[in-house]
Design an enzyme around this catalytic site. Sequence first.
Site, mmCIF file in Angstrom:
data_model
loop_
_atom_site.group_PDB
_atom_site.id
_atom_site.type_symbol
_atom_site.label_atom_id
_atom_site.label_comp_id
_atom_site.label_asym_id
_atom_site.label_seq_id
_atom_site.Cartn_x
_atom_site.Cartn_y
_atom_site.Cartn_z
ATOM 1 N N CYS A 75 0.409 -1.165 0.030
ATOM 2 C CA CYS A 75 -0.303 0.148 -0.342
ATOM 3 C C CYS A 75 0.639 1.252 -0.081
ATOM 4 C CB CYS A 75 -1.179 -0.163 0.793
ATOM 5 S SG CYS A 75 -1.580 1.465 1.321
ATOM 6 N N CYS A 222 -5.143 5.062 -4.607
ATOM 7 C CA CYS A 222 -4.159 4.357 -4.302
ATOM 8 C C CYS A 222 -2.884 3.770 -5.043
ATOM 9 C CB CYS A 222 -4.762 2.928 -5.489
ATOM 10 S SG CYS A 222 -4.324 0.993 -5.078
#
Length: 288
Positions: A75, A222
């Site tokens: 992430c 993202c």
Amino acid sequence: MGALANRDFVKMNGLGNEIVIVDLRRAPDPIGADEARAAARQEPYDQLMALYPSRSGNTAAVRIFNSDGSEAGACGNGMRCVAALVAEETGKTELKFDTAAGAISCQRGDDGLFTVDMGRPRLRWDEIPLSQEFADTRRIELEIGPRGAPILHSPSVVSMGNPHAIFWVDDPPAYDLAKIGPLLEQHPLFPERANITLAATPSRDRIVIRTWERGAGLTQACGSAACAAAVAAARLNRTSRKVTVSLPGGDLAIEWRESDDHVLMTGPVEYEHKGRFDAALLAGAGVS
């Protein structure tokens, strides 16, 4: 009582990608999927970043949970948030974290922005992974919609610690990604599910994307999808290897470095607030 009961957390975001960070380095208990889901009901997040002691001598180990309780390998926005928090705590400007996708280095620049080295992209079909072999992952045979007139087709596929499928379109906001995303995320071609991104390349140095994030849904940003889109665009010669990726939450600077094939992501983080997980809420979810 579970790993998170009565634990303090910090809420941050990277371009609107909602991140919750909990420090378990002194009490390294495992977090279960039910507990991660219960935590997301108390403090809504896209990803939960749990810090653990590093076994390799790095700054810390990080386990990453999506809001549905599943684990993610990487992430990028979350790693910037973690790096900012630990840098403030330690005074260090260079940090290295263990993750399921490998060791990830983070560096604070003079401008206060953090750069995350996301490592090398995985481009082979069985590394991404896909459930069937494709010799060329720059474009694969996959479409959604009526036969002969598909809504989306021929995505690029890349792993940046998470599987990504990037569909090239003229106008990413024109599609109902909330409807299309879940269908493609769960497609049998993706045995570990996939992040689904719609991407446009208005110029050689800019990519515009929207992403349905595996395990989290629609998100403002993202980071790993931005990296995957940059790699995929460069492989198709749609852009150069150094681009600005524009997401609904803002811009990230992405470079797919030629010298070592590593992907570097630079962007801001924002502190929101501190809190504490409610033991009663977690117990109500079956965590004891």
